[in-house]
Motif scaffolding. Structure first.
Motif, PDB file in Angstrom:
ATOM      1  N   ALA A 212      15.210  -9.520  -3.232  1.00 33.11           N
ATOM      2  CA  ALA A 212      13.739  -9.900  -3.004  1.00 33.11           C
ATOM      3  C   ALA A 212      13.244  -9.375  -1.780  1.00 33.11           C
ATOM      4  CB  ALA A 212      13.465 -11.364  -2.985  1.00 33.11           C
ATOM      5  N   TYR A 213      12.129  -8.393  -1.979  1.00 36.94           N
ATOM      6  CA  TYR A 213      11.684  -7.857  -0.958  1.00 36.94           C
ATOM      7  C   TYR A 213      10.097  -7.505  -1.017  1.00 36.94           C
ATOM      8  CZ  TYR A 213      12.184  -3.565  -4.053  1.00 36.94           C
ATOM      9  OH  TYR A 213      12.443  -2.992  -4.953  1.00 36.94           O
ATOM     10  N   LEU A 214       9.428  -7.166   0.132  1.00 33.49           N
ATOM     11  CA  LEU A 214       7.957  -7.109   0.015  1.00 33.49           C
ATOM     12  C   LEU A 214       7.677  -5.498  -0.166  1.00 33.49           C
ATOM     13  CD1 LEU A 214       6.457  -9.393   2.901  1.00 33.49           C
ATOM     14  CD2 LEU A 214       6.041  -9.262   0.370  1.00 33.49           C
ATOM     15  N   ARG A 215       6.613  -5.134  -1.049  1.00 37.78           N
ATOM     16  CA  ARG A 215       6.209  -3.784  -1.345  1.00 37.78           C
ATOM     17  C   ARG A 215       4.592  -3.694  -1.297  1.00 37.78           C
ATOM     18  NH1 ARG A 215       6.712  -1.377  -7.172  1.00 37.78           N
ATOM     19  NH2 ARG A 215       4.901  -0.641  -6.185  1.00 37.78           N
ATOM     20  N   PRO A 216       3.878  -2.691  -1.194  1.00 41.97           N
ATOM     21  CA  PRO A 216       2.586  -2.835  -1.492  1.00 41.97           C
ATOM     22  C   PRO A 216       2.166  -2.758  -2.907  1.00 41.97           C
ATOM     23  CG  PRO A 216       3.090  -1.084  -0.029  1.00 41.97           C
ATOM     24  CD  PRO A 216       4.506  -1.600  -0.473  1.00 41.97           C
ATOM     25  N   THR A 219      -1.210  -0.936  -7.096  1.00 40.58           N
ATOM     26  CA  THR A 219      -3.064  -0.560  -7.376  1.00 40.58           C
ATOM     27  C   THR A 219      -3.748  -0.887  -6.285  1.00 40.58           C
ATOM     28  OG1 THR A 219      -3.327  -2.476  -8.377  1.00 40.58           O
ATOM     29  CG2 THR A 219      -2.701  -0.848  -9.693  1.00 40.58           C
ATOM     30  N   LEU A 220      -4.879  -0.689  -5.857  1.00 39.59           N
ATOM     31  CA  LEU A 220      -5.713  -0.930  -4.874  1.00 39.59           C
ATOM     32  C   LEU A 220      -5.857  -2.390  -4.858  1.00 39.59           C
ATOM     33  CD1 LEU A 220      -8.141   2.099  -4.469  1.00 39.59           C
ATOM     34  CD2 LEU A 220      -6.490   1.440  -2.857  1.00 39.59           C
ATOM     35  N   PRO A 221      -6.305  -3.008  -3.817  1.00 41.74           N
ATOM     36  CA  PRO A 221      -6.064  -2.560  -2.331  1.00 41.74           C
ATOM     37  C   PRO A 221      -4.738  -2.830  -1.780  1.00 41.74           C
ATOM     38  CG  PRO A 221      -7.000  -4.889  -2.445  1.00 41.74           C
ATOM     39  CD  PRO A 221      -6.487  -4.789  -3.843  1.00 41.74           C
ATOM     40  N   HIS A 222      -3.748  -2.493  -2.433  1.00 38.92           N
ATOM     41  CA  HIS A 222      -2.198  -2.439  -1.995  1.00 38.92           C
ATOM     42  C   HIS A 222      -1.919  -3.596  -1.519  1.00 38.92           C
ATOM     43  CE1 HIS A 222      -2.445   1.551  -3.500  1.00 38.92           C
ATOM     44  NE2 HIS A 222      -3.076   2.060  -2.698  1.00 38.92           N
ATOM     45  N   THR A 223      -2.376  -5.027  -1.675  1.00 38.50           N
ATOM     46  CA  THR A 223      -1.965  -6.118  -1.124  1.00 38.50           C
ATOM     47  C   THR A 223      -0.467  -6.230  -1.294  1.00 38.50           C
ATOM     48  OG1 THR A 223      -2.495  -7.318  -3.081  1.00 38.50           O
ATOM     49  CG2 THR A 223      -4.137  -7.210  -1.318  1.00 38.50           C
ATOM     50  N   PRO A 224       0.239  -7.017  -0.092  1.00 40.46           N
ATOM     51  CA  PRO A 224       1.620  -7.322  -0.221  1.00 40.46           C
ATOM     52  C   PRO A 224       1.997  -8.100  -1.510  1.00 40.46           C
ATOM     53  CG  PRO A 224       0.853  -8.434   1.594  1.00 40.46           C
ATOM     54  CD  PRO A 224      -0.347  -7.697   1.085  1.00 40.46           C
ATOM     55  N   VAL A 225       3.360  -7.724  -2.366  1.00 39.05           N
ATOM     56  CA  VAL A 225       3.875  -8.489  -3.347  1.00 39.05           C
ATOM     57  C   VAL A 225       5.358  -8.603  -3.064  1.00 39.05           C
ATOM     58  CG1 VAL A 225       3.937  -6.360  -4.791  1.00 39.05           C
ATOM     59  CG2 VAL A 225       3.624  -8.446  -5.837  1.00 39.05           C
ATOM     60  N   ILE A 226       5.699  -9.658  -3.761  1.00 36.53           N
ATOM     61  CA  ILE A 226       7.249  -9.749  -3.497  1.00 36.53           C
ATOM     62  C   ILE A 226       7.761  -9.129  -5.059  1.00 36.53           C
ATOM     63  CG2 ILE A 226       9.034 -11.340  -3.501  1.00 36.53           C
ATOM     64  CD1 ILE A 226       7.445 -13.275  -2.059  1.00 36.53           C
ATOM     65  N   LEU A 527       1.583  -8.759   6.422  1.00 33.82           N
ATOM     66  CA  LEU A 527       0.425  -9.528   6.340  1.00 33.82           C
ATOM     67  C   LEU A 527      -0.868  -9.165   7.182  1.00 33.82           C
ATOM     68  CD1 LEU A 527       2.212 -13.113   6.822  1.00 33.82           C
ATOM     69  CD2 LEU A 527       1.256 -12.041   4.809  1.00 33.82           C
ATOM     70  N   GLN A 528      -0.448  -8.183   8.183  1.00 37.32           N
ATOM     71  CA  GLN A 528      -1.614  -7.789   8.905  1.00 37.32           C
ATOM     72  C   GLN A 528      -2.441  -6.685   8.055  1.00 37.32           C
ATOM     73  OE1 GLN A 528       0.212  -5.900  12.474  1.00 37.32           O
ATOM     74  NE2 GLN A 528       0.431  -7.990  13.393  1.00 37.32           N
ATOM     75  N   SER A 529      -3.831  -6.674   8.683  1.00 40.85           N
ATOM     76  CA  SER A 529      -4.526  -5.741   7.955  1.00 40.85           C
ATOM     77  C   SER A 529      -4.248  -4.353   8.352  1.00 40.85           C
ATOM     78  CB  SER A 529      -6.206  -5.997   8.233  1.00 40.85           C
ATOM     79  OG  SER A 529      -6.948  -4.816   7.669  1.00 40.85           O
TER      80      SER A 529
END
Length: 735
Positions: A212-216, A219-226, A527-529
């Motif tokens: 399990a890892y985070l990645r953008p 698709t825009l706006p490329h929010t983080p997803v697990i 989590l940061q912009s």
């Protein structure tokens, strides 16, 4: 000067001779056949004058030729005498084999026999690590009490093998006790399975059943997803593996796990039993995997599910609590969307875990701990490291892969320090190895390559006008990141505090503290912009890449180093090596167009004809015995190789017309354009046996011979006869 003195004496003598009689003022009858004595004198004088005039003309021509030689020597290529060029010349002389005819085998001409030769990229990566080592071992360079100081301390504790050996297995036993122990070596507290799994994931960075890892988000706006993926298996199993090879692999792995248990003081009989059950679990998990081709055929490469939905489908795992612990301070909800790579695997994995919990709970605990010990082996003493190294070598032998090279301890410590203290080492490496002058020269090279590509797109035969205009706009709008991330240029980052890292008292405890700190930093950064592109390679890395989602091409500082690039190199070297790499990455912008249906408006017949020509061209080039490759698998990289070389050559040729003062490497007997081709080949040097079939690039010999033999200028400048390997009768034009 000698010719001028002679011409100064002759006219005076002639003047005195002709002044003795009046014959110049007499007219001769045109019909007179009488030869007067005085006329013979005039004829002799006339001949002397012609001889002297010819001598004067010869003197003028000789003087002019001396002047021309002087001019050509002044404006032609001069030997480069800088220390950087001296080092590069020595490297080329050591690696090549000039006894081989370049038109017959340019790979051997540039790379020698390549036996024992590391990939040029691998050699450069190791050189960059040596520079980091010099930084980390430089006395008095740290700023006490800062994150920089912690990075130096961590590196020092890593290379202090005496202290690590003295600790032995004691730090690892403490970790096992914190996880509840195991039956192999005595006491065992039957903790809740999901609590143990949560600790392994969040505190030790180990994922025994899935990753399990985070990645953008793609698709825009490329929010983080697990993203949830299959685990990484120690065993090199394949879907269709010979039973004999499979049995040998299992025996080697069983011996390895038994050795780990013995090093931790386990009872031999219990160790053997628990190791065998651990292998059985791994084997069953592997059987649940679906081949990538099957997932693509079912159009289920990735699926979006919520945590609640995944909990229903794979109930053995407490997904919310495990993921929440791993990705703190993210606030997760049951409705949180996840990207799942293989949902069927997760369902079957959950069922297997439930069965194990009912029958063999203590074996499941041992399976997880044995896997953790394997991942922690770099932080343990030499006995554990040697057990791991021996396993890897034996498994590579069984799967007919080349031996894994042994790295010195300092190099592993540089790698670990770079992983845990990347912001600090990024700033230090940029300051040490990528000066503003180097960055300016590299950007100038990239601009020349980019401008040439835009010009070249006007003549791509298979593009329609709309696609051509869109392609040129894509190149114009492209962002380039060079050297390091913007934040790396801020000196304060080299002294980042890393308040959550506690070093000591053992190296293993320092290592685990760094693992937790790194995980927390990764989550916090997501989590940061963060509107700018997130780098996917370290600054000292040697991999350039093109990011489709951000439309950014990245060239790290580690790549733009000797022998690929230096501001003091001949331009031929920089364009042939770094320039061709830059052009290669730029062409990946258009990889989609080359796929079936990727460019509906293009001239499909012309495009497919060029691609078919490319496949046949590569298939016609002989390879060393035992090597074969899949031309369809490597097609996109082959296209980028051939196009990258053509673009870099055109950019260099244009630069030659606009600039004087080109230099060459002395004692190589190579013209500037020959040096360009040699520098391109030098990038590809690599021992053929280290190439693996799953590599999307062609074998190293093909990466040299394929593009160069497709380049008419190569055959012209090396005077290759028609029909030679490097001067075929037919060439392909794709870009």
């Amino acid at each position: 000067t000698e010719g001028g003195d002679q011409s100064g004496e002759e006219p005076g003598g002639m003047s005195r001779a002709w002044g003795r009689g009046p014959f110049l003022r007499q007219e001769r009858s045109p019909v007179s056949q009488v030869e007067w004595p005085q006329e013979r004198h005039i004829t002799a004088g006339f001949m002397v004058r012609r001889v002297l005039a010819a001598g004067l003309l010869f003197s003028l021509l000789l003087g002019s030729s001396v002047l021309l030689v002087y001019i050509f020597r002044s404006c032609g290529p001069r030997p480069c005498r800088t220390p950087e060029c001296h080092d590069l010349q020595a490297r080329y002389l050591a690696s090549g084999n000039t006894s081989v005819a370049p038109c017959t085998d340019f790979f051997s001409f540039a790379c020698g026999d390549a036996k024992g030769t590391k990939s040029s990229f691998q050699a450069l990566a190791e050189e960059n690590k040596r520079r980091l080592r010099e930084i980390l071992e430089k006395p008095g360079s740290r700023h006490l009490g800062t994150g920089e100081d912690k990075a130096f301390q961590f590196y020092s504790s890593c290379v202090d093998t005496g202290a690590i050996e003295a600790e032995g297995a004691a730090p690892l036993r403490q970790v096992i006790e914190e996880l509840g122990g195991w039956r192999i070596s005595g006491n065992w507290t039957s903790l809740d399975f999901n609590r143990t799994l949560s600790l392994l994931m969040s505190q030790y960075g180990y994922f025994p059943f899935f990753r399990a890892y985070l990645r953008p988000h793609p698709t825009l706006p490329h929010t983080p997803v697990i993203q949830i993926d299959q685990p990484e298996f120690d065993l090199p199993l394949k879907q269709e593996q010979e039973q004999k090879i499979y049995a040998q692999i299992v025996r080697e792995y069983l011996a390895y796990l038994s050795r780990l248990g013995a090093l931790l003081g386990g009872d031999p009989d219990k160790v053997q039993q628990h190791a065998f059950l651990s292998i059985s679990i791994t084997s069953q998990l592997f059987q649940f995997l679906r081949p990538l081709e099957q997932q693509q055929a079912q159009e289920k490469l990735f699926q979006l599910v919520t945590i609640d939905q995944l909990q229903e489908m794979a109930p053995a795992i407490d997904w919310l609590s495990c993921l929440q612990a791993t990705f703190t301070p993210m606030s997760l909800r049951p409705s949180q969307l996840l990207v799942v790579h293989d949902l069927e695997y997760l369902k079957n994995m959950s069922q297997l875990v439930e069965e194990q919990l009912l029958k063999y709970r203590d074996f499941l605990q041992s399976h997880m701990i044995l896997g953790l010990v394997g991942t922690l082996s770099p932080a343990l003493d030499s006995k554990f490291q040697e057990a791991r190294r021996s396993l890897i070598q034996k498994l590579r032998e069984l799967t007919q892969r080349p031996p894994m090279p042994t790295s010195p301890r300092w190099m592993k410590c540089v790698e670990e320090t770079g992983t845990f203290f990347e912001p600090t080492l990024t700033a230090l490496f940029i300051h040490e190895a990528f000066s503003p002058k180097t960055q300016s020269a590299a950007m100038e090279l990239f601009t020349a390559i980019k401008d040439t590509l835009i010009t070249r797109l006007r003549r791509v035969p298979w593009m329609d006008e709309k696609t051509r205009k869109e392609a040129q706009d894509r190149v114009t709008q492209l962002q380039v990141k060079m050297g390091g991330p913007e934040w790396a240029l801020k000196p304060s980052l080299a002294r980042e505090e890393y308040n959550d890292i506690q070093l000591g008292p053992s190296y293993l405890q320092s290592f685990l503290s760094c693992v937790r700190s790194l995980r927390a930093r990764i989550v916090q950064n997501f989590l940061q912009s963060f509107p700018q592109h997130r780098w996917q390679v370290s600054t000292w890395g040697v991999s350039a890449y093109y990011s489709i989602s951000d439309h950014v091409v990245v060239f790290p500082a580690g790549l733009l180093q000797p022998p690929f690039f230096h501001p003091g190199y001949p331009r031929a070297v920089n364009f042939g090596a770094a320039g061709s790499i830059m052009a290669h990455e730029l062409l990946h912008i258009f990889s989609q167009l080359l796929l079936p249906g990727g460019c509906p408006a293009c001239d499909t017949h012309a495009l497919q004809g060029a691609l078919l020509c490319l496949k046949r061209h590569y298939q016609s080039i002989p390879l060393p015995g035992g090597l074969s490759f899949n031309g369809s698998w490597t097609l996109l990289e082959n296209a980028a190789d051939i196009g990258g070389l053509a673009i870099a050559l055109q950019a260099y040729s244009r630069r030659l017309l606009g600039y004087y003062g080109e230099t060459i490497l002395p004692n190589l007997d190579l013209s500037p354009l020959q040096l360009f081709f040699r520098s391109y080949a030098q990038v590809m040097c690599r021992e053929p046996s280290t190439w693996e079939p799953q590599d999307p690039h062609s074998p190293p010999m093909l990466r040299v011979h394929g593009p160069l033999s497709n380049t008419q200028a190569f055959a012209r400048h090396f005077h290759c006869p028609r029909g030679a390997l490097m001067n075929p009768s037919k060439r392909c034009q794709l870009w």
